[in-house]
Design a protein around this motif. Structure first.
Motif, mmCIF file in Angstrom:
data_model
loop_
_atom_site.group_PDB
_atom_site.id
_atom_site.type_symbol
_atom_site.label_atom_id
_atom_site.label_comp_id
_atom_site.label_asym_id
_atom_site.label_seq_id
_atom_site.Cartn_x
_atom_site.Cartn_y
_atom_site.Cartn_z
ATOM 1 N N PHE A 1 -12.256 -0.022 10.523
ATOM 2 C CA PHE A 1 -11.951 0.716 9.283
ATOM 3 C C PHE A 1 -10.945 1.820 9.565
ATOM 4 C CE2 PHE A 1 -12.691 4.180 6.298
ATOM 5 C CZ PHE A 1 -12.393 3.520 5.118
ATOM 6 N N LYS A 2 -11.106 2.532 10.687
ATOM 7 C CA LYS A 2 -10.166 3.600 11.038
ATOM 8 C C LYS A 2 -8.762 3.034 11.230
ATOM 9 C CE LYS A 2 -9.260 7.160 14.455
ATOM 10 N NZ LYS A 2 -9.617 7.710 15.756
ATOM 11 N N ASP A 3 -8.672 1.898 11.941
ATOM 12 C CA ASP A 3 -7.366 1.256 12.133
ATOM 13 C C ASP A 3 -6.745 0.857 10.800
ATOM 14 O OD1 ASP A 3 -7.625 1.591 14.845
ATOM 15 O OD2 ASP A 3 -8.333 -0.469 15.205
ATOM 16 N N PHE A 4 -7.565 0.317 9.910
ATOM 17 C CA PHE A 4 -7.073 -0.085 8.590
ATOM 18 C C PHE A 4 -6.605 1.125 7.794
ATOM 19 C CE2 PHE A 4 -8.163 -0.546 4.068
ATOM 20 C CZ PHE A 4 -7.269 -1.534 3.721
ATOM 21 N N ALA A 5 -7.394 2.203 7.805
ATOM 22 C CA ALA A 5 -7.073 3.394 7.013
ATOM 23 C C ALA A 5 -5.836 4.112 7.535
ATOM 24 C CB ALA A 5 -8.264 4.346 7.001
ATOM 25 N N MET A 6 -5.577 4.006 8.828
ATOM 26 C CA MET A 6 -4.444 4.717 9.399
ATOM 27 C C MET A 6 -3.155 3.909 9.423
ATOM 28 S SD MET A 6 -5.101 7.682 9.942
ATOM 29 C CE MET A 6 -6.564 8.422 9.321
ATOM 30 N N LYS A 7 -3.181 2.709 8.895
ATOM 31 C CA LYS A 7 -1.944 1.939 8.817
ATOM 32 C C LYS A 7 -0.972 2.668 7.908
ATOM 33 C CE LYS A 7 -3.569 -2.663 9.830
ATOM 34 N NZ LYS A 7 -3.795 -3.995 9.337
ATOM 35 N N GLY A 8 0.295 2.528 8.178
ATOM 36 C CA GLY A 8 1.325 3.243 7.428
ATOM 37 C C GLY A 8 1.303 2.963 5.943
ATOM 38 N N ASN A 9 1.099 1.712 5.551
ATOM 39 C CA ASN A 9 1.164 1.376 4.133
ATOM 40 C C ASN A 9 0.069 2.053 3.335
ATOM 41 O OD1 ASN A 9 3.352 -0.206 4.615
ATOM 42 N ND2 ASN A 9 2.218 -2.117 4.686
ATOM 43 N N LEU A 10 -1.141 2.101 3.869
ATOM 44 C CA LEU A 10 -2.255 2.709 3.146
ATOM 45 C C LEU A 10 -2.051 4.206 2.982
ATOM 46 C CD1 LEU A 10 -4.909 2.072 1.777
ATOM 47 C CD2 LEU A 10 -6.059 2.530 3.937
ATOM 48 N N VAL A 11 -1.577 4.858 4.033
ATOM 49 C CA VAL A 11 -1.306 6.291 3.959
ATOM 50 C C VAL A 11 -0.182 6.551 2.956
ATOM 51 C CG1 VAL A 11 -0.534 8.309 5.272
ATOM 52 C CG2 VAL A 11 -2.162 6.710 6.286
ATOM 53 N N ASP A 12 0.847 5.722 2.963
ATOM 54 C CA ASP A 12 1.942 5.871 2.003
ATOM 55 C C ASP A 12 1.438 5.734 0.571
ATOM 56 O OD1 ASP A 12 3.660 6.178 4.118
ATOM 57 O OD2 ASP A 12 4.469 4.141 4.012
ATOM 58 N N ILE A 13 0.557 4.779 0.348
ATOM 59 C CA ILE A 13 0.011 4.578 -1.000
ATOM 60 C C ILE A 13 -0.804 5.794 -1.428
ATOM 61 C CG2 ILE A 13 -1.660 3.213 -2.320
ATOM 62 C CD1 ILE A 13 -0.654 0.764 -0.773
ATOM 63 N N ALA A 14 -1.595 6.341 -0.506
ATOM 64 C CA ALA A 14 -2.405 7.518 -0.839
ATOM 65 C C ALA A 14 -1.525 8.708 -1.197
ATOM 66 C CB ALA A 14 -3.328 7.858 0.332
ATOM 67 N N VAL A 15 -0.485 8.925 -0.422
ATOM 68 C CA VAL A 15 0.438 10.034 -0.708
ATOM 69 C C VAL A 15 1.126 9.810 -2.057
ATOM 70 C CG1 VAL A 15 2.590 11.147 0.041
ATOM 71 C CG2 VAL A 15 0.780 10.652 1.700
ATOM 72 N N ALA A 16 1.561 8.584 -2.306
ATOM 73 C CA ALA A 16 2.220 8.281 -3.584
ATOM 74 C C ALA A 16 1.263 8.478 -4.753
ATOM 75 C CB ALA A 16 2.737 6.845 -3.573
ATOM 76 N N PHE A 17 0.006 8.134 -4.568
ATOM 77 C CA PHE A 17 -0.987 8.310 -5.637
ATOM 78 C C PHE A 17 -1.166 9.780 -5.973
ATOM 79 C CE2 PHE A 17 -5.364 8.842 -7.117
ATOM 80 C CZ PHE A 17 -5.349 7.978 -8.199
ATOM 81 N N VAL A 18 -1.304 10.630 -4.949
ATOM 82 C CA VAL A 18 -1.479 12.066 -5.174
ATOM 83 C C VAL A 18 -0.233 12.658 -5.831
ATOM 84 C CG1 VAL A 18 -1.772 14.288 -4.009
ATOM 85 C CG2 VAL A 18 -3.169 12.329 -3.341
ATOM 86 N N MET A 19 0.940 12.267 -5.342
ATOM 87 C CA MET A 19 2.179 12.771 -5.935
ATOM 88 C C MET A 19 2.339 12.295 -7.380
ATOM 89 S SD MET A 19 4.865 12.544 -2.772
ATOM 90 C CE MET A 19 6.234 13.052 -3.790
ATOM 91 N N GLY A 20 1.952 11.047 -7.638
ATOM 92 C CA GLY A 20 2.026 10.525 -8.997
ATOM 93 C C GLY A 20 1.114 11.271 -9.953
ATOM 94 N N ALA A 21 -0.088 11.610 -9.496
ATOM 95 C CA ALA A 21 -1.017 12.369 -10.345
ATOM 96 C C ALA A 21 -0.447 13.754 -10.650
ATOM 97 C CB ALA A 21 -2.375 12.478 -9.665
ATOM 98 N N ALA A 22 0.122 14.404 -9.641
ATOM 99 C CA ALA A 22 0.725 15.723 -9.860
ATOM 100 C C ALA A 22 1.937 15.614 -10.781
ATOM 101 C CB ALA A 22 1.124 16.342 -8.526
ATOM 102 N N PHE A 23 2.746 14.579 -10.591
ATOM 103 C CA PHE A 23 3.922 14.396 -11.434
ATOM 104 C C PHE A 23 3.516 14.139 -12.878
ATOM 105 C CE2 PHE A 23 7.231 11.599 -13.244
ATOM 106 C CZ PHE A 23 8.266 12.508 -13.246
ATOM 107 N N ASN A 24 2.421 13.408 -13.074
ATOM 108 C CA ASN A 24 1.933 13.138 -14.426
ATOM 109 C C ASN A 24 1.563 14.438 -15.136
ATOM 110 O OD1 ASN A 24 1.249 11.530 -16.613
ATOM 111 N ND2 ASN A 24 -0.882 11.401 -15.968
ATOM 112 N N LYS A 25 0.987 15.395 -14.410
ATOM 113 C CA LYS A 25 0.653 16.688 -15.017
ATOM 114 C C LYS A 25 1.928 17.427 -15.433
ATOM 115 C CE LYS A 25 -3.036 18.965 -13.806
ATOM 116 N NZ LYS A 25 -3.937 19.826 -13.038
#
Length: 131
Positions: free
Chosen positions: A5-29
């Protein structure tokens, strides 16, 4: 299992998606604030009322002594239009960001055409010698 699970969570794509999600939520506000504070009042000037309060009353309610209306059934199209404007702004900006990201990615060079195989060359030599 925890290591997987740690290996899966630390893959670049998943981290990129998480960052994009947080930025998208802030941008929506930010977009919601822009629409509510700037776009809605300007459109409200056209309708001579607050844009978010635009509605079509189906069944009028009754007002009590404090002025609160109860029992009103209405279609709140002003609120819907505000949300639609928010969506269009967010979708357009996301489109522009994706377009810019795709433009900066390296373009894959097409593979050079494969030359004739060894068998093809030997056949050509054989045919040339026959002549």
């Amino acid at each position: 299992m925890l290591k997987e699970f740690k290996d899966f969570a630390m893959k670049g794509n998943l981290v990129d998606i998480a960052v994009a999600f947080v930025m998208g939520a802030a941008f929506n506000k930010v977009v919601t604030s822009f629409t509510a504070g700037i776009v809605s009042p300007l459109i409200g000037l056209i309708f001579k009322s607050d844009f978010n309060d635009l509605k079509y009353v189906i069944t009028p309610g009754t007002a009590d002594e404090t002025g609160n209306v109860t029992g009103e059934i209405a279609v709140l199209y002003g609120s819907f239009l505000t949300s639609l404007i928010d969506f269009i702004i967010v979708a357009f900006v996301m489109f522009m960001i994706i377009k810019a990201v795709n433009k900066t990615k390296k373009k894959e060079e097409p593979a050079p055409p494969a030359g004739p195989s060894d068998n093809d060359l030997l056949k050509e030599i054989r045919d040339a010698l026959k002549k």
